[in-house]
Write a protein that holds these residues in place. Sequence first.
Motif, PDB file in Angstrom:
ATOM      1  N   ARG A 145       0.832  -1.206   0.000  1.00 59.96           N
ATOM      2  CA  ARG A 145       0.000   0.000   0.000  1.00 59.96           C
ATOM      3  C   ARG A 145       0.864   1.253   0.000  1.00 59.96           C
ATOM      4  O   ARG A 145       0.609   2.211  -0.733  1.00 59.96           O
ATOM      5  CB  ARG A 145      -0.920   0.009   1.221  1.00 59.96           C
ATOM      6  N   TYR A 146       1.904   1.237   0.823  1.00 62.13           N
ATOM      7  CA  TYR A 146       2.771   2.413   0.893  1.00 62.13           C
ATOM      8  C   TYR A 146       3.531   2.616  -0.417  1.00 62.13           C
ATOM      9  O   TYR A 146       3.624   3.741  -0.928  1.00 62.13           O
ATOM     10  CB  TYR A 146       3.764   2.274   2.044  1.00 62.13           C
ATOM     11  N   LEU A 147       4.074   1.534  -0.980  1.00 61.95           N
ATOM     12  CA  LEU A 147       4.829   1.658  -2.223  1.00 61.95           C
ATOM     13  C   LEU A 147       3.938   2.145  -3.360  1.00 61.95           C
ATOM     14  O   LEU A 147       4.369   2.943  -4.202  1.00 61.95           O
ATOM     15  CB  LEU A 147       5.474   0.316  -2.583  1.00 61.95           C
ATOM     16  N   ALA A 148       2.694   1.661  -3.395  1.00 65.47           N
ATOM     17  CA  ALA A 148       1.758   2.107  -4.430  1.00 65.47           C
ATOM     18  C   ALA A 148       1.457   3.597  -4.268  1.00 65.47           C
ATOM     19  O   ALA A 148       1.389   4.346  -5.251  1.00 65.47           O
ATOM     20  CB  ALA A 148       0.473   1.291  -4.361  1.00 65.47           C
ATOM     21  N   TRP A 149       1.271   4.026  -3.026  1.00 64.18           N
ATOM     22  CA  TRP A 149       1.011   5.450  -2.779  1.00 64.18           C
ATOM     23  C   TRP A 149       2.205   6.296  -3.203  1.00 64.18           C
ATOM     24  O   TRP A 149       2.054   7.340  -3.836  1.00 64.18           O
ATOM     25  CB  TRP A 149       0.726   5.669  -1.294  1.00 64.18           C
ATOM     26  N   LYS A 150       3.414   5.845  -2.870  1.00 65.54           N
ATOM     27  CA  LYS A 150       4.616   6.608  -3.204  1.00 65.54           C
ATOM     28  C   LYS A 150       4.803   6.692  -4.712  1.00 65.54           C
ATOM     29  O   LYS A 150       5.137   7.752  -5.254  1.00 65.54           O
ATOM     30  CB  LYS A 150       5.839   5.957  -2.552  1.00 65.54           C
ATOM     31  N   GLU A 151       4.571   5.578  -5.413  1.00 69.22           N
ATOM     32  CA  GLU A 151       4.710   5.587  -6.866  1.00 69.22           C
ATOM     33  C   GLU A 151       3.675   6.515  -7.495  1.00 69.22           C
ATOM     34  O   GLU A 151       3.982   7.266  -8.425  1.00 69.22           O
ATOM     35  CB  GLU A 151       4.558   4.167  -7.409  1.00 69.22           C
ATOM     36  N   GLN A 152       2.450   6.471  -6.993  1.00 69.14           N
ATOM     37  CA  GLN A 152       1.412   7.355  -7.524  1.00 69.14           C
ATOM     38  C   GLN A 152       1.792   8.819  -7.322  1.00 69.14           C
ATOM     39  O   GLN A 152       1.593   9.656  -8.212  1.00 69.14           O
ATOM     40  CB  GLN A 152       0.075   7.065  -6.842  1.00 69.14           C
ATOM     41  N   PHE A 153       2.354   9.140  -6.157  1.00 70.32           N
ATOM     42  CA  PHE A 153       2.776  10.512  -5.889  1.00 70.32           C
ATOM     43  C   PHE A 153       3.793  10.976  -6.928  1.00 70.32           C
ATOM     44  O   PHE A 153       3.689  12.081  -7.476  1.00 70.32           O
ATOM     45  CB  PHE A 153       3.376  10.609  -4.483  1.00 70.32           C
ATOM     46  N   TYR A 154       4.780  10.129  -7.231  1.00 69.07           N
ATOM     47  CA  TYR A 154       5.828  10.544  -8.154  1.00 69.07           C
ATOM     48  C   TYR A 154       5.339  10.589  -9.598  1.00 69.07           C
ATOM     49  O   TYR A 154       5.813  11.405 -10.396  1.00 69.07           O
ATOM     50  CB  TYR A 154       7.047   9.633  -8.013  1.00 69.07           C
ATOM     51  N   SER A 194      -2.152   0.069 -13.234  1.00 72.14           N
ATOM     52  CA  SER A 194      -3.042   0.900 -14.046  1.00 72.14           C
ATOM     53  C   SER A 194      -2.441   2.270 -14.345  1.00 72.14           C
ATOM     54  O   SER A 194      -2.589   2.790 -15.463  1.00 72.14           O
ATOM     55  CB  SER A 194      -4.397   1.056 -13.352  1.00 72.14           C
ATOM     56  N   LEU A 195      -1.745   2.878 -13.387  1.00 71.47           N
ATOM     57  CA  LEU A 195      -1.156   4.198 -13.627  1.00 71.47           C
ATOM     58  C   LEU A 195      -0.061   4.128 -14.687  1.00 71.47           C
ATOM     59  O   LEU A 195       0.014   4.983 -15.581  1.00 71.47           O
ATOM     60  CB  LEU A 195      -0.589   4.762 -12.323  1.00 71.47           C
ATOM     61  N   ILE A 196       0.786   3.109 -14.596  1.00 72.65           N
ATOM     62  CA  ILE A 196       1.858   2.939 -15.572  1.00 72.65           C
ATOM     63  C   ILE A 196       1.276   2.651 -16.953  1.00 72.65           C
ATOM     64  O   ILE A 196       1.739   3.196 -17.968  1.00 72.65           O
ATOM     65  CB  ILE A 196       2.800   1.798 -15.140  1.00 72.65           C
ATOM     66  N   VAL A 197       0.257   1.808 -17.005  1.00 71.40           N
ATOM     67  CA  VAL A 197      -0.374   1.463 -18.282  1.00 71.40           C
ATOM     68  C   VAL A 197      -0.967   2.705 -18.939  1.00 71.40           C
ATOM     69  O   VAL A 197      -0.806   2.924 -20.148  1.00 71.40           O
ATOM     70  CB  VAL A 197      -1.451   0.378 -18.075  1.00 71.40           C
ATOM     71  N   ARG A 198      -1.649   3.537 -18.160  1.00 69.97           N
ATOM     72  CA  ARG A 198      -2.249   4.753 -18.724  1.00 69.97           C
ATOM     73  C   ARG A 198      -1.181   5.701 -19.248  1.00 69.97           C
ATOM     74  O   ARG A 198      -1.346   6.309 -20.311  1.00 69.97           O
ATOM     75  CB  ARG A 198      -3.117   5.449 -17.672  1.00 69.97           C
ATOM     76  N   TRP A 199      -0.080   5.836 -18.506  1.00 69.51           N
ATOM     77  CA  TRP A 199       0.994   6.722 -18.962  1.00 69.51           C
ATOM     78  C   TRP A 199       1.611   6.194 -20.260  1.00 69.51           C
ATOM     79  O   TRP A 199       1.839   6.959 -21.205  1.00 69.51           O
ATOM     80  CB  TRP A 199       2.065   6.840 -17.876  1.00 69.51           C
ATOM     81  N   LEU A 200       1.869   4.902 -20.315  1.00 68.00           N
ATOM     82  CA  LEU A 200       2.447   4.311 -21.521  1.00 68.00           C
ATOM     83  C   LEU A 200       1.523   4.481 -22.724  1.00 68.00           C
ATOM     84  O   LEU A 200       1.972   4.844 -23.822  1.00 68.00           O
ATOM     85  CB  LEU A 200       2.727   2.826 -21.295  1.00 68.00           C
TER      86      LEU A 200
END
Length: 329
Positions: A145-154, A194-200
């Motif tokens: 959960r924390y790693l997902a939040w941190k990645e989303q922030f960046y 999902s965030l990475i997929v949308r960016w790509l």
Amino acid sequence: MKLWVISEEVVARFGNELGACGIELVVCSADDIQEGAIGFLLTKESDGKLLQERMQQLGTGPWLVLVYGSDVPYDLANTLHTQYEHTGEHEVIRMALFTHERALLGGEPDGRWMRFLCKQLARYSLVTMVCGMREVDEALRQLPRYLAWKEQFYIELGASCDEKGISLLQVSRALGMDKRIGHGWLYPSRQDSSLIVRWLEKECRLALQKANIQRIVLWGEDSLWEHMPSDWLAEKDVAVYTGEDKPIPNKKMTGWTLYDSWQDAVQDADLLVIGNASGTTIAELPLSELVNRMRQSYVIDAAACFPVQEAQSYFQAYRAIGENTNVWE
């Protein structure tokens, strides 16, 4: 040290990572009790039957019961500890490994096998922290959960950097100077891509609008591409490379060609799309060799594989999260 496990499947899944710590896994069968083992490795609740079946054959311990992995139900280790603490037959330890450099151990600090395991891990240069079993369970529950939040922030910060024409790499390094934050933020083992997929997808669509691209290479784990909308890939020659010695994806990728060699995958490619570099050597490849194999060297990189300035000097266009805001203009 040697531990019994319930099946070859457990050996295949955890053998390498635990072997790097000096822990050897052997399948314990009813007819062949392996000598030299000091206890059991439990990786899921059903493995508990291994304890029940072997206790009568092996006699009294004390044996080590090492509870390991993210598939273990919350509080299983503590439940086993309560069950066996009065008999003295087993010492239960909950274990988690972080980045192959640090280990979290939950159990009795002064236990015989706890002291033994700490020394064992120290011999393999692992730093250990000893705490309660439930503390290990909670840390494993909250870490994704924390790693997902941190990645989303960046990723959101990267969009802001794009708008301002500044570098996410430099901003993230600046933030990372504060020890409370640290530098790492891209996590290949993410549970939600999902965030990475949308960016790509967004960046690839822009690339197709700006350049004549016919052959596209998707580099990364197949689970990522299975969630990628494929309409923008229609009528394109699509190559997929998931890494050497990786199994063929279960889900059939209609019209896409799977390669077990990165050289064959990128040959005559126009666009290289890097979704996940885990388990591959792409970050170690000479960029000149990569460029020479491609027909056009357009690269969209969601894994931050290359130093930005070096990539800019080799590729016709290089896009990473929060970098090169005008690359398709």
